[in-house]
Design a protein around this motif. Sequence first.
Motif, PDB file in Angstrom:
ATOM      1  N   ALA A  80     -21.870  22.549 -66.264  1.00  0.00           N
ATOM      2  CA  ALA A  80     -20.862  21.850 -65.462  1.00  0.00           C
ATOM      3  C   ALA A  80     -19.586  21.532 -66.211  1.00  0.00           C
ATOM      4  CB  ALA A  80     -21.446  20.538 -64.907  1.00  0.00           C
ATOM      5  N   LEU A  81     -19.672  21.243 -67.493  1.00  0.00           N
ATOM      6  CA  LEU A  81     -18.558  20.672 -68.244  1.00  0.00           C
ATOM      7  C   LEU A  81     -17.377  21.639 -68.314  1.00  0.00           C
ATOM      8  CD1 LEU A  81     -17.853  18.122 -69.830  1.00  0.00           C
ATOM      9  CD2 LEU A  81     -18.807  19.202 -71.865  1.00  0.00           C
ATOM     10  N   GLY A  82     -16.196  21.130 -67.978  1.00  0.00           N
ATOM     11  CA  GLY A  82     -14.996  21.942 -68.019  1.00  0.00           C
ATOM     12  C   GLY A  82     -14.777  22.782 -66.780  1.00  0.00           C
ATOM     13  N   THR A  83     -15.661  22.654 -65.793  1.00  0.00           N
ATOM     14  CA  THR A  83     -15.501  23.381 -64.534  1.00  0.00           C
ATOM     15  C   THR A  83     -14.881  22.451 -63.491  1.00  0.00           C
ATOM     16  OG1 THR A  83     -17.658  22.806 -63.565  1.00  0.00           O
ATOM     17  CG2 THR A  83     -17.594  24.648 -65.121  1.00  0.00           C
ATOM     18  N   ASP A  84     -15.077  22.786 -62.219  1.00  0.00           N
ATOM     19  CA  ASP A  84     -14.630  21.893 -61.152  1.00  0.00           C
ATOM     20  C   ASP A  84     -15.532  20.682 -61.009  1.00  0.00           C
ATOM     21  OD1 ASP A  84     -16.798  23.385 -60.270  1.00  0.00           O
ATOM     22  OD2 ASP A  84     -15.975  23.814 -58.281  1.00  0.00           O
ATOM     23  N   GLU A  85     -16.689  20.670 -61.706  1.00  0.00           N
ATOM     24  CA  GLU A  85     -17.703  19.646 -61.461  1.00  0.00           C
ATOM     25  C   GLU A  85     -17.702  18.495 -62.457  1.00  0.00           C
ATOM     26  OE1 GLU A  85     -21.307  21.832 -59.053  1.00  0.00           O
ATOM     27  OE2 GLU A  85     -21.531  21.574 -61.214  1.00  0.00           O
ATOM     28  N   ALA A  86     -17.258  18.687 -63.688  1.00  0.00           N
ATOM     29  CA  ALA A  86     -17.396  17.609 -64.676  1.00  0.00           C
ATOM     30  C   ALA A  86     -16.404  17.769 -65.814  1.00  0.00           C
ATOM     31  CB  ALA A  86     -18.819  17.579 -65.243  1.00  0.00           C
ATOM     32  N   TYR A  87     -16.072  16.636 -66.433  1.00  0.00           N
ATOM     33  CA  TYR A  87     -15.266  16.641 -67.648  1.00  0.00           C
ATOM     34  C   TYR A  87     -15.910  15.690 -68.650  1.00  0.00           C
ATOM     35  CZ  TYR A  87     -13.132  12.394 -65.585  1.00  0.00           C
ATOM     36  OH  TYR A  87     -12.920  11.147 -65.012  1.00  0.00           O
ATOM     37  N   PHE A  88     -15.407  15.698 -69.880  1.00  0.00           N
ATOM     38  CA  PHE A  88     -16.020  14.961 -70.978  1.00  0.00           C
ATOM     39  C   PHE A  88     -15.615  13.492 -70.900  1.00  0.00           C
ATOM     40  CE2 PHE A  88     -16.981  13.894 -75.428  1.00  0.00           C
ATOM     41  CZ  PHE A  88     -18.141  14.627 -75.646  1.00  0.00           C
ATOM     42  N   GLY A  89     -16.462  12.667 -70.305  1.00  0.00           N
ATOM     43  CA  GLY A  89     -16.103  11.282 -70.048  1.00  0.00           C
ATOM     44  C   GLY A  89     -16.016  10.416 -71.284  1.00  0.00           C
ATOM     45  N   GLU A  90     -16.771  10.743 -72.317  1.00  0.00           N
ATOM     46  CA  GLU A  90     -16.746   9.925 -73.529  1.00  0.00           C
ATOM     47  C   GLU A  90     -15.374   9.964 -74.192  1.00  0.00           C
ATOM     48  OE1 GLU A  90     -19.774   9.042 -77.200  1.00  0.00           O
ATOM     49  OE2 GLU A  90     -19.410  11.129 -76.699  1.00  0.00           O
ATOM     50  N   ASP A  91     -14.706  11.105 -74.098  1.00  0.00           N
ATOM     51  CA  ASP A  91     -13.365  11.249 -74.665  1.00  0.00           C
ATOM     52  C   ASP A  91     -12.607  12.282 -73.838  1.00  0.00           C
ATOM     53  OD1 ASP A  91     -11.069  11.414 -76.158  1.00  0.00           O
ATOM     54  OD2 ASP A  91     -12.012  12.425 -77.876  1.00  0.00           O
ATOM     55  N   PRO A  92     -12.090  11.890 -72.673  1.00  0.00           N
ATOM     56  CA  PRO A  92     -11.446  12.870 -71.798  1.00  0.00           C
ATOM     57  C   PRO A  92     -10.272  13.591 -72.439  1.00  0.00           C
ATOM     58  CG  PRO A  92     -11.865  10.819 -70.627  1.00  0.00           C
ATOM     59  CD  PRO A  92     -12.135  10.545 -72.069  1.00  0.00           C
ATOM     60  N   ALA A  93      -9.567  12.939 -73.313  1.00  0.00           N
ATOM     61  CA  ALA A  93      -8.369  13.552 -73.887  1.00  0.00           C
ATOM     62  C   ALA A  93      -8.698  14.588 -74.959  1.00  0.00           C
ATOM     63  CB  ALA A  93      -7.467  12.475 -74.477  1.00  0.00           C
ATOM     64  N   GLY A  94      -9.817  14.392 -75.672  1.00  0.00           N
ATOM     65  CA  GLY A  94     -10.079  15.286 -76.794  1.00  0.00           C
ATOM     66  C   GLY A  94     -11.491  15.791 -76.906  1.00  0.00           C
ATOM     67  N   GLY A  95     -12.354  15.513 -75.900  1.00  0.00           N
ATOM     68  CA  GLY A  95     -13.745  15.942 -75.981  1.00  0.00           C
ATOM     69  C   GLY A  95     -13.934  17.392 -75.591  1.00  0.00           C
ATOM     70  N   TYR A  96     -15.178  17.825 -75.611  1.00  0.00           N
ATOM     71  CA  TYR A  96     -15.516  19.201 -75.291  1.00  0.00           C
ATOM     72  C   TYR A  96     -14.912  19.640 -73.964  1.00  0.00           C
ATOM     73  CZ  TYR A  96     -18.919  20.260 -78.959  1.00  0.00           C
ATOM     74  OH  TYR A  96     -19.520  20.535 -80.161  1.00  0.00           O
ATOM     75  N   MET A  97     -14.345  20.814 -73.948  1.00  0.00           N
ATOM     76  CA  MET A  97     -13.809  21.460 -72.757  1.00  0.00           C
ATOM     77  C   MET A  97     -12.732  20.625 -72.068  1.00  0.00           C
ATOM     78  SD  MET A  97     -15.180  24.339 -72.911  1.00  0.00           S
ATOM     79  CE  MET A  97     -14.534  25.006 -71.382  1.00  0.00           C
ATOM     80  N   SER A  98     -12.060  19.790 -72.822  1.00  0.00           N
ATOM     81  CA  SER A  98     -10.920  19.052 -72.283  1.00  0.00           C
ATOM     82  C   SER A  98      -9.649  19.886 -72.345  1.00  0.00           C
ATOM     83  CB  SER A  98     -10.711  17.743 -73.054  1.00  0.00           C
ATOM     84  OG  SER A  98     -11.809  16.876 -72.856  1.00  0.00           O
ATOM     85  N   ASN A  99      -9.682  20.966 -73.133  1.00  0.00           N
ATOM     86  CA  ASN A  99      -8.517  21.840 -73.250  1.00  0.00           C
ATOM     87  C   ASN A  99      -9.000  23.274 -73.465  1.00  0.00           C
ATOM     88  OD1 ASN A  99      -6.199  23.315 -74.123  1.00  0.00           O
ATOM     89  ND2 ASN A  99      -5.228  21.391 -74.740  1.00  0.00           N
TER      90      ASN A  99
END
Length: 566
Positions: A80-99
């Motif tokens: 899910a991470l980095g898709t339309d379904e989820a982003y890295f909530g612990e560190d949205p600006a710099g976590g996994y698949m944030s960029n």
Amino acid sequence: MKKKNLLQKYISAGTLLVFLLLGIYACDEGVLEETPLDFISTSNAFNSADDVEMGVVGLYSLARDWYSAVNEKYMFVYVALGTDEAYFGEDPAGGYMSNWDTEITPTGSLPKTYWTKAFDLVYQANTVIAGIESIEWNNEDKKNLYLAEARFFRAFSYRILVTMYGDVPLITEPVTSAKTDFVRDAASNIHALMEEDLAFAAEKLPVRGQEASAGRLTQGAAWQMLSETYLADNKYQDAADAASHVINDYGYGLMTERFGSQPNLFGTENVYFDLFTKENHNLSSNTEAIWVIQNDPDVTGGGFYAGERGFGCAYYRMGNTPDGYKAFRGDLYDNSYTGYSDTLGRPVAWGRPTNYTAYDIWRSDWDNDYRNSEACVKRHFYFDNPSSAYDGMEIDWSLYESRSSAFKDTNQYIYPYFMKVAAPNDHYTDLSRAGGGVNHKDLYAMRLAETYLLRAEAYLGLGDKGLAAADINTVRERSNATPVLAADVSIDYILDERARELFTEEWRMLTLMRLGKLVERVRTYNNNPGNPGASIQDYHSLWPIPQTEIDLNTGAVLEQNPGYEE
């Protein structure tokens, strides 16, 4: 505690075999004698059916790592991470698949990790296949059963590779020495091999209920993966026919009544909740399960699931109540309060659902869709400290005059928690931290609800929206959701329904890549507040070939995917 089945009995030894198989790639030239003694090859590993059994179980162990990963963050990316379904909530600006633009590059760790991991399984499957063919068999059916399992796993691996990277090397024989002249084969050739392997598996694997133990493959699993393979090749009638075999021929059926263990924790439990309750996955009465990944805390190498750690919100980090007391006292363990709820576990908020997943897809059936009940998606959290005047009150950020971590409040601390990943009050390790983020529930690799949605996709491809709607509604009606009209069926609607039904289960990254929808939907729905759209580029529709593979392949040109060239 569930009984150890045959697959679990062999898992420790099977894992050892995996390491031995992997050792072939680490041997130096002085070790590569005519009769190797310190690594597994077809000449010294397979002398009997028992040896083959160990080799096949090693393939199951490697495949299970894609579901019960040791490095959990990598696992959540393709789920899910980095898709339309989820982003890295612990560190949205710099976590996994944030960029995407900085992480999915030829030298990035993720493209290399998945490439290596998938090709490892291809290599091992080829070694086992060759080993099966190298010995004499008195029982042809047993030989074909093992071949079917090994060929399924080869197709399983190539599904990952061809979907994520496009054209990739086609390898059907064991690699027994250094090779530096790989070339990329057309995706159509990869699909052809997958179709051949899966058709063989669909014929030679046992039918539902006759597998040797829980977690072993059956014909239904092969037909389901074959259906998806046909969809990837736009063979819609073949895809519909393959899915129909699963739906009609093996005694599968959606669960429509509560079954098995039926805990009452939230007061809104239902049949969908029961599907994900620990111990219910492998019940013979569970006719929805097609292939279940086995995890067990009581078996060496038995595996675990880090779904709580990845998808749940880190409620315990939110600090104090408005009147200055610790917001979560937690459960009593070893004469002290832990700060964690054993019902919720110890999440880390790696996979914070996007607003699309958490809110938007539910709006039309918010109050009646079983999948959106409080038991299935926990949306309400309460202060837990008797010393506070707020004890038992619902957490509401407006109760605070100010917050030092406003950015984290709804990205890391409190957000809708999909409880299908959790094992409430059923943890076996790290009890002082409510399981430490992991549990030992089994996982669906395939279940029948997805089969209906695959067939709906095939019918849509054939231009029959009526049949597509009928299959979608079979899934929706089980959860008391309003039926969709045929006129409203589209590929985006099917993707929405897959998100409602399969979030945290399907490999969303691969689904979107297969459909050519990845870039569009990430830009539209990935509302990462630190980087909306996650800087995804058009060329990210495929991942890059790892640069290390290109550099080491000195005997031939291993071409890079467009957009990643230096």
